[in-house]
Design a protein around this motif. Sequence first.
Motif, PDB file in Angstrom:
ATOM      1  N   VAL A  32       0.849  -1.192   0.000  1.00 44.47           N
ATOM      2  CA  VAL A  32       0.000   0.000   0.000  1.00 44.47           C
ATOM      3  C   VAL A  32       0.881   1.238   0.000  1.00 44.47           C
ATOM      4  O   VAL A  32       1.967   1.247   0.577  1.00 44.47           O
ATOM      5  CB  VAL A  32      -0.960  -0.018   1.219  1.00 44.47           C
ATOM      6  N   GLY A  33       0.439   2.269  -0.696  1.00 44.29           N
ATOM      7  CA  GLY A  33       1.226   3.496  -0.731  1.00 44.29           C
ATOM      8  C   GLY A  33       0.377   4.688  -1.121  1.00 44.29           C
ATOM      9  O   GLY A  33      -0.774   4.548  -1.549  1.00 44.29           O
ATOM     10  N   ASP A  34       0.960   5.853  -0.983  1.00 45.17           N
ATOM     11  CA  ASP A  34       0.274   7.096  -1.325  1.00 45.17           C
ATOM     12  C   ASP A  34       0.521   7.416  -2.800  1.00 45.17           C
ATOM     13  O   ASP A  34       1.559   7.055  -3.358  1.00 45.17           O
ATOM     14  CB  ASP A  34       0.826   8.225  -0.446  1.00 45.17           C
ATOM     15  N   LEU A  35      -0.448   8.091  -3.432  1.00 47.73           N
ATOM     16  CA  LEU A  35      -0.330   8.369  -4.868  1.00 47.73           C
ATOM     17  C   LEU A  35       0.407   9.668  -5.187  1.00 47.73           C
ATOM     18  O   LEU A  35       0.555  10.024  -6.347  1.00 47.73           O
ATOM     19  CB  LEU A  35      -1.722   8.430  -5.501  1.00 47.73           C
ATOM     20  N   GLY A  36       0.821  10.373  -4.157  1.00 47.17           N
ATOM     21  CA  GLY A  36       1.522  11.629  -4.422  1.00 47.17           C
ATOM     22  C   GLY A  36       0.563  12.798  -4.541  1.00 47.17           C
ATOM     23  O   GLY A  36      -0.653  12.647  -4.392  1.00 47.17           O
ATOM     24  N   PHE A  48      -2.753   3.551  -3.442  1.00 52.62           N
ATOM     25  CA  PHE A  48      -2.993   2.330  -4.201  1.00 52.62           C
ATOM     26  C   PHE A  48      -2.795   1.176  -3.234  1.00 52.62           C
ATOM     27  O   PHE A  48      -2.129   1.318  -2.203  1.00 52.62           O
ATOM     28  CB  PHE A  48      -2.015   2.217  -5.369  1.00 52.62           C
TER      29      PHE A  48
ATOM     30  N   LEU B 217      -3.675  13.578 -11.048  1.00 56.41           N
ATOM     31  CA  LEU B 217      -2.356  13.637 -10.405  1.00 56.41           C
ATOM     32  C   LEU B 217      -1.665  14.937 -10.796  1.00 56.41           C
ATOM     33  O   LEU B 217      -1.719  15.352 -11.954  1.00 56.41           O
ATOM     34  CB  LEU B 217      -1.483  12.465 -10.869  1.00 56.41           C
ATOM     35  N   HIS B 451       6.978   7.293 -10.646  1.00 58.53           N
ATOM     36  CA  HIS B 451       6.650   8.530  -9.933  1.00 58.53           C
ATOM     37  C   HIS B 451       6.077   8.234  -8.550  1.00 58.53           C
ATOM     38  O   HIS B 451       6.493   8.821  -7.550  1.00 58.53           O
ATOM     39  CB  HIS B 451       5.645   9.340 -10.748  1.00 58.53           C
ATOM     40  N   VAL B 452       5.129   7.295  -8.509  1.00 55.25           N
ATOM     41  CA  VAL B 452       4.430   7.031  -7.256  1.00 55.25           C
ATOM     42  C   VAL B 452       5.349   6.330  -6.255  1.00 55.25           C
ATOM     43  O   VAL B 452       5.422   6.712  -5.084  1.00 55.25           O
ATOM     44  CB  VAL B 452       3.168   6.185  -7.521  1.00 55.25           C
ATOM     45  N   TYR B 455       7.888   8.623  -4.712  1.00 51.64           N
ATOM     46  CA  TYR B 455       7.420   9.882  -4.123  1.00 51.64           C
ATOM     47  C   TYR B 455       7.792   9.890  -2.640  1.00 51.64           C
ATOM     48  O   TYR B 455       7.547   8.908  -1.941  1.00 51.64           O
ATOM     49  CB  TYR B 455       5.904  10.005  -4.285  1.00 51.64           C
ATOM     50  N   ALA B 458       5.902   7.987   0.238  1.00 55.47           N
ATOM     51  CA  ALA B 458       4.736   7.287  -0.295  1.00 55.47           C
ATOM     52  C   ALA B 458       4.551   5.900   0.316  1.00 55.47           C
ATOM     53  O   ALA B 458       3.433   5.469   0.568  1.00 55.47           O
ATOM     54  CB  ALA B 458       4.836   7.166  -1.817  1.00 55.47           C
ATOM     55  N   MET B 459       5.656   5.190   0.560  1.00 61.53           N
ATOM     56  CA  MET B 459       5.554   3.801   0.988  1.00 61.53           C
ATOM     57  C   MET B 459       5.783   3.621   2.490  1.00 61.53           C
ATOM     58  O   MET B 459       5.805   2.502   2.981  1.00 61.53           O
ATOM     59  CB  MET B 459       6.576   2.949   0.221  1.00 61.53           C
TER      60      MET B 459
END
Lengths: 479, 479
Positions: A32-36, A48, B217, B451-452, B455, B458-459
Amino acid sequence: MLISKGKNHGLHMFVVPIRDPKTLKPYPGVIVGDLGEKIGINGVDNGFVMFNKYYLPRENQLDKLGGVDENGDYETPFKDPKKRFGASLGILSGGRVHITTISTNYLQKAIVIAIRYSAIRKQFGPENSIEEIPVLEYQQQQIRLLPYLAATYAMRIFCNWFSASHVTMSINSVDDDGPARGIELHALSSCIKPLFGWTARDGIQNCREACGGHGYLKAAAIGELRNDNDANCTYEGENSLLLQQTSNWLLGIWPKRYETGIADTPYGSIDFLKNVDQLLNEKCVANMPEELTNHITLIKTYKWLTAYILKMTYEKVTRLKAEGKDNFQAKNDSQSYNAVSLAIIYAENFVLNHFYQTAIKFEDAACRGVLLDLVSLYGAWMLERHLSSLYMGGYMSGEMGWWLREGVLKLCARITPQAIALVDTLAPPDWCLNSVLGTADGQVYKNIQEHVMTYPGAMSRPTWWRDVVFWQTYVPSKL
Amino acid sequence: MLISKGKNHGLHMFVVPIRDPKTLKPYPGVIVGDLGEKIGINGVDNGFVMFNKYYLPRENQLDKLGGVDENGDYETPFKDPKKRFGASLGILSGGRVHITTISTNYLQKAIVIAIRYSAIRKQFGPENSIEEIPVLEYQQQQIRLLPYLAATYAMRIFCNWFSASHVTMSINSVDDDGPARGIELHALSSCIKPLFGWTARDGIQNCREACGGHGYLKAAAIGELRNDNDANCTYEGENSLLLQQTSNWLLGIWPKRYETGIADTPYGSIDFLKNVDQLLNEKCVANMPEELTNHITLIKTYKWLTAYILKMTYEKVTRLKAEGKDNFQAKNDSQSYNAVSLAIIYAENFVLNHFYQTAIKFEDAACRGVLLDLVSLYGAWMLERHLSSLYMGGYMSGEMGWWLREGVLKLCARITPQAIALVDTLAPPDWCLNSVLGTADGQVYKNIQEHVMTYPGAMSRPTWWRDVVFWQTYVPSKL
């Protein structure tokens, strides 16, 4: 999809734990992660998630409408799988119903800002006068703002009902008429979410432009409303695509229109199909502008228009199939100007009727009069954008279109003196509106001055000013 | 305004020093500051400036077209002050001419991103097939993008000519036809700046929505294009207001239409007035969809439409004056649906003709064919939005409107296979486009993933994750 003992039972819902509450790390099998950063609503995390052989206990089923027991056997209170599907569609409409309210909130803020500003901002004036007049008194400013003021009222009133209806339907989803309500609510939310998202999009843009350069300041707060609202046109179903949920349902009803009864339309959204053959043979009989913008005419015209576009779309799909296209291709090739317009017009028709029914019942006579003017403006302004279809279908002829336009302009002029009272009714507190242009006291110029003069660095030289002036005297680098 | 010896000679230009180049501080008598953050183009400083008894030397006059000598006597190469005004209007159009190019650049980037993405992104597919098809193959995706692709070509080609024409006119501003060119260029720039700003606004928005959630985005780069383009609708004349410069000029010409000659229209923008009475009596004679979208029909229809709206607007102003309104009020009350539409249609007519004249001369036959399809699509798509006026004026009747719509859809389908080649022709290098969705290699998903996944943050868990999990064990503050 819920699949058990080799059988696919269709769409079902589960509660899926993502992170271990003790460590906030994802569970094994979950990525799982953030989409920015996004264009707007960056206060909301969008991410996602990927699952790899990830198992859930049976208790995580949200199985009010159906699920499996300890033995993996499927259980549901509905005998007919279509009814279960209908009921679950209705509940899943929750996201879209909620978004109609979000769009309305954004437009509501923007219209308050723009109309308050337009009542204060003056520009030019009558010949032989040194007095300038507020820009709100110009026709072209009115036509850009007042229809969206009317739309905001229509939307606000509608959303309150829509949210309550969705809650009631969800609670009673296993009742006898639960599935029918679910299906109709799905059709409604699939077109009203797009309609309101787009109305807010265009309304906010008009508000931005109507405030000129001042509206382009970040401190005016309109740009952020636009960027935030933008998401409403995409999530929970991309607007253009989502409309097919509505148009497909309507196209399925058209050939059965003579057998369609109250059971098929618990919310009454397809009432326009009553005596539809007779309706489609009628023509507009107005003899002057005022007749075109009275409520009875507007509501009847919308009925005709909805039926006409449904008929035209059905005939196009049928023709394409007769030419050898399969259902997928025939439907795809009937979207633009047809199915897409159909779903939007059906939505407009329903919201307009709801607005009218609410306004006519308002107790205070003076307020009711103003509300009914807003109903007329909302209806006439929307209809004007479908004028070409009204002519092509033979419902209107001659100069009627120009009369309708005159009617819209007259309504704008009549509502203008009420505009400030109407936005004061809608306005959130100043700290919430958070716009230098929109405070309740109308002190636009003081607000702008205070904002600009105290903006960090606004009145000073840049910190690197010496580098601009003295660069020739600097000792060059030896590298 | 230049005022000398008690006489006001009207609009003149000066070079005004703001800051001392040795200290970068404002000169005494000048208050200057920055306006703070804006919705977009924050790389450009916008500020305010106030003067208090601030004096300039005479040399600071930009006096090619007129100024005062040592004795304060006014000197100009023009005998007729109106001609001097005309020539200076033309030169002052520079800002607007430049903005048409900026709008075009923004739309050009957005359309490249959206069409490249739509050729890669797949969704759903034919019945009995597990293959999904690119979204660009859907009619509803085509209608949202291809007309704006055609518009981008029309605008790009037009801007090149427009900029060159403005430079030529500025250099030759004191020639005999300088004033007439200045006036016509002012009328053109006052409607084409709004037309292109709005086309870019709507086109960029369509591109954003057509890319769905990925388009939302920040890394898609479409949001920033929208925020930047927004300014084009406001500066150098708020679009709606600016259009009056054009419509007022046209309204002044209408009663003199029989005496209007080449001298009044060095750029040929009012050619539609030739034999206008005969033109207005004509009707569309197309018998099938294809006839409506051929170039000759489209260009003739636009001619008719421009003349019709000019006539209707003139008659409305005249009627309002006859009812007792003064010029200021009569003009104001003829803006919406009339003067505003008039100026836009006049602009569309001119740009369409320019696009056609350029395309027809293109040497390579295969390319010329594609360009001419773009001309047809651009013209037919714009006309479709004025269908109601074509019916109200009696030019079209029956099913013609539906035929025109069919024509637009057929053109979209025909151009689709060329779409990627057409955007590759327009595309800037990847680093300049700077969008994860729009790289030339079409590696949309790899770009998004890179990109994601990279970022910042993000993770990972948020830095404050312990505060969420262990807050109950924290020692409470003693305050």
